[in-house]
Design a protein around this motif. Sequence first.
Motif, mmCIF file in Angstrom:
data_model
loop_
_atom_site.group_PDB
_atom_site.id
_atom_site.type_symbol
_atom_site.label_atom_id
_atom_site.label_comp_id
_atom_site.label_asym_id
_atom_site.label_seq_id
_atom_site.Cartn_x
_atom_site.Cartn_y
_atom_site.Cartn_z
ATOM 1 N N ILE A 1 0.865 -1.181 0.000
ATOM 2 C CA ILE A 1 0.000 0.000 0.000
ATOM 3 C C ILE A 1 0.898 1.226 0.000
ATOM 4 N N VAL B 1 -10.818 -1.170 -1.415
ATOM 5 C CA VAL B 1 -10.052 -1.888 -0.392
ATOM 6 C C VAL B 1 -10.131 -3.391 -0.643
ATOM 7 N N GLY B 2 -11.226 -3.822 -1.267
ATOM 8 C CA GLY B 2 -11.379 -5.238 -1.577
ATOM 9 C C GLY B 2 -10.301 -5.768 -2.494
ATOM 10 N N SER B 3 -9.866 -4.950 -3.450
ATOM 11 C CA SER B 3 -8.825 -5.450 -4.358
ATOM 12 C C SER B 3 -7.488 -5.574 -3.630
ATOM 13 N N PHE B 4 -7.258 -4.688 -2.650
ATOM 14 C CA PHE B 4 -6.053 -4.872 -1.829
ATOM 15 C C PHE B 4 -6.164 -6.157 -1.005
ATOM 16 N N LEU B 5 -7.294 -6.317 -0.318
ATOM 17 C CA LEU B 5 -7.452 -7.473 0.578
ATOM 18 C C LEU B 5 -7.348 -8.792 -0.177
ATOM 19 N N ALA C 1 -3.697 -9.222 -0.638
ATOM 20 C CA ALA C 1 -2.939 -9.349 0.614
ATOM 21 C C ALA C 1 -3.125 -10.714 1.261
ATOM 22 N N ARG C 2 -4.331 -11.287 1.142
ATOM 23 C CA ARG C 2 -4.535 -12.588 1.793
ATOM 24 C C ARG C 2 -3.830 -13.714 1.054
ATOM 25 N N GLU C 3 -3.392 -13.459 -0.158
ATOM 26 C CA GLU C 3 -2.601 -14.452 -0.902
ATOM 27 C C GLU C 3 -1.104 -14.106 -0.894
ATOM 28 N N SER C 4 -0.752 -13.012 -0.217
ATOM 29 C CA SER C 4 0.636 -12.543 -0.290
ATOM 30 C C SER C 4 1.502 -13.140 0.803
ATOM 31 N N PHE D 1 3.971 -11.372 2.056
ATOM 32 C CA PHE D 1 3.980 -10.265 3.020
ATOM 33 C C PHE D 1 3.379 -9.021 2.391
ATOM 34 N N SER D 2 2.881 -8.142 3.251
ATOM 35 C CA SER D 2 2.242 -6.893 2.824
ATOM 36 C C SER D 2 2.847 -5.742 3.608
ATOM 37 N N LEU D 3 3.020 -4.619 2.940
ATOM 38 C CA LEU D 3 3.598 -3.448 3.605
ATOM 39 C C LEU D 3 2.692 -2.240 3.430
ATOM 40 N N PHE D 4 2.669 -1.386 4.435
ATOM 41 C CA PHE D 4 1.965 -0.107 4.364
ATOM 42 C C PHE D 4 3.031 0.980 4.395
#
Lengths: 154, 154, 154
Positions: free
Chosen positions: B8, B138-142, B145-148, B150-153
Amino acid sequence: MKEKVSIIVFSGDMDRVMAAFIIATGAIAYDMEVSMFFTFWGLQALKKRVRTGKSFMGKILGIFLKDIGGIGPSRMNFGGLGRIMFKKMMKKKNVMSLEELRKIAIESGVKMVACQMSMDVMEISKEDLIEGVEVGGVGSFLAEARESQFSLFI
Amino acid sequence: MKEKVSIIVFSGDMDRVMAAFIIATGAIAYDMEVSMFFTFWGLQALKKRVRTGKSFMGKILGIFLKDIGGIGPSRMNFGGLGRIMFKKMMKKKNVMSLEELRKIAIESGVKMVACQMSMDVMEISKEDLIEGVEVGGVGSFLAEARESQFSLFI
Amino acid sequence: MKEKVSIIVFSGDMDRVMAAFIIATGAIAYDMEVSMFFTFWGLQALKKRVRTGKSFMGKILGIFLKDIGGIGPSRMNFGGLGRIMFKKMMKKKNVMSLEELRKIAIESGVKMVACQMSMDVMEISKEDLIEGVEVGGVGSFLAEARESQFSLFI
């Protein structure tokens, strides 16, 4: 095999660096393996109290770069006053200083990596950094992050 | 199936956007799949050099929104001087510019999503953004992210 | 068992707190379990509209700490004007206010934890915080984060 945590310390704010070290040392206490990657302003958390920079612009930048005891909070620094105030308030509540937290992190085996590219751009040499720090690129972060339970960008 | 990374990009600071693109292109080099979600100030990294805004307040906001070449560092910008200084220091060390990093990211298949809600609130239209960008919530991020791994903000 | 998300809310900026709540409520809508850890400036998102602090320094700090309706954006606050402008722009686009987002987060079961250490240092007591908030240390974050699909530091 231990669970891993990776933390990118981009910020050089006293309060954010503190959050990074509290999570890092906390994760060690939970028997996790921790890697910290210091980049851009975060390099101040690894810098000795020396003046950095070789070129004219590098030297100008060097005037503004602090060591871990000199960085101020992201809010209410008021020209250094906030830094002193927060240090006093932390001491009163028996919260460890950044120097102490960093010492514990190193002694307990937290892997500390300084970002090569940031060091090049900001003209910070390996000699400007404290002992016990590796120098690496984005690849060393990625190698750790893909094996980590979670990664944070601070 | 490739490992995934989600980033993000909330911040519109030159240095933070640079960190985001270096991690993104680095992950591509490590054969990972990367999604970047640009929201709030981060939209500046996708904005063309155009004046945005329709309402009175949107137009005022538009005066302050830059494109990827105009954003300054989070520290030491000094009214644009820091931006020029960092660009020079980066060039001297053969570090790619933000424009070049973004180009490589797009060409190498990084998925670039602009946040619909931020665009609505800040009155930035799809036409104000560069080619090759999807618009999503936000749904496209989620979903990413749930398949990633790692995720960073940032 | 539901997938989990952990979010550290370190920042007290209106726009970053908003991003945190939008991700949190979005994840709930995707049937995930969400934990939010409020620390340092992020505590303002949980604070009632009361004056905090006991010692002299704590009271000075308390003057600057806002509640969720009083915090301003990270950019372009212009002494509070930006806060009002963004609120208006959000309302015009039917984006929920921070108060509403927080209410939905609590009602939909987001676990809200306030950081004990930050509360101690900043002299914020449990009575200064809204109902429905737990108080915990870094351990409560780590316990959630190691079970989470992804964790963010905002």
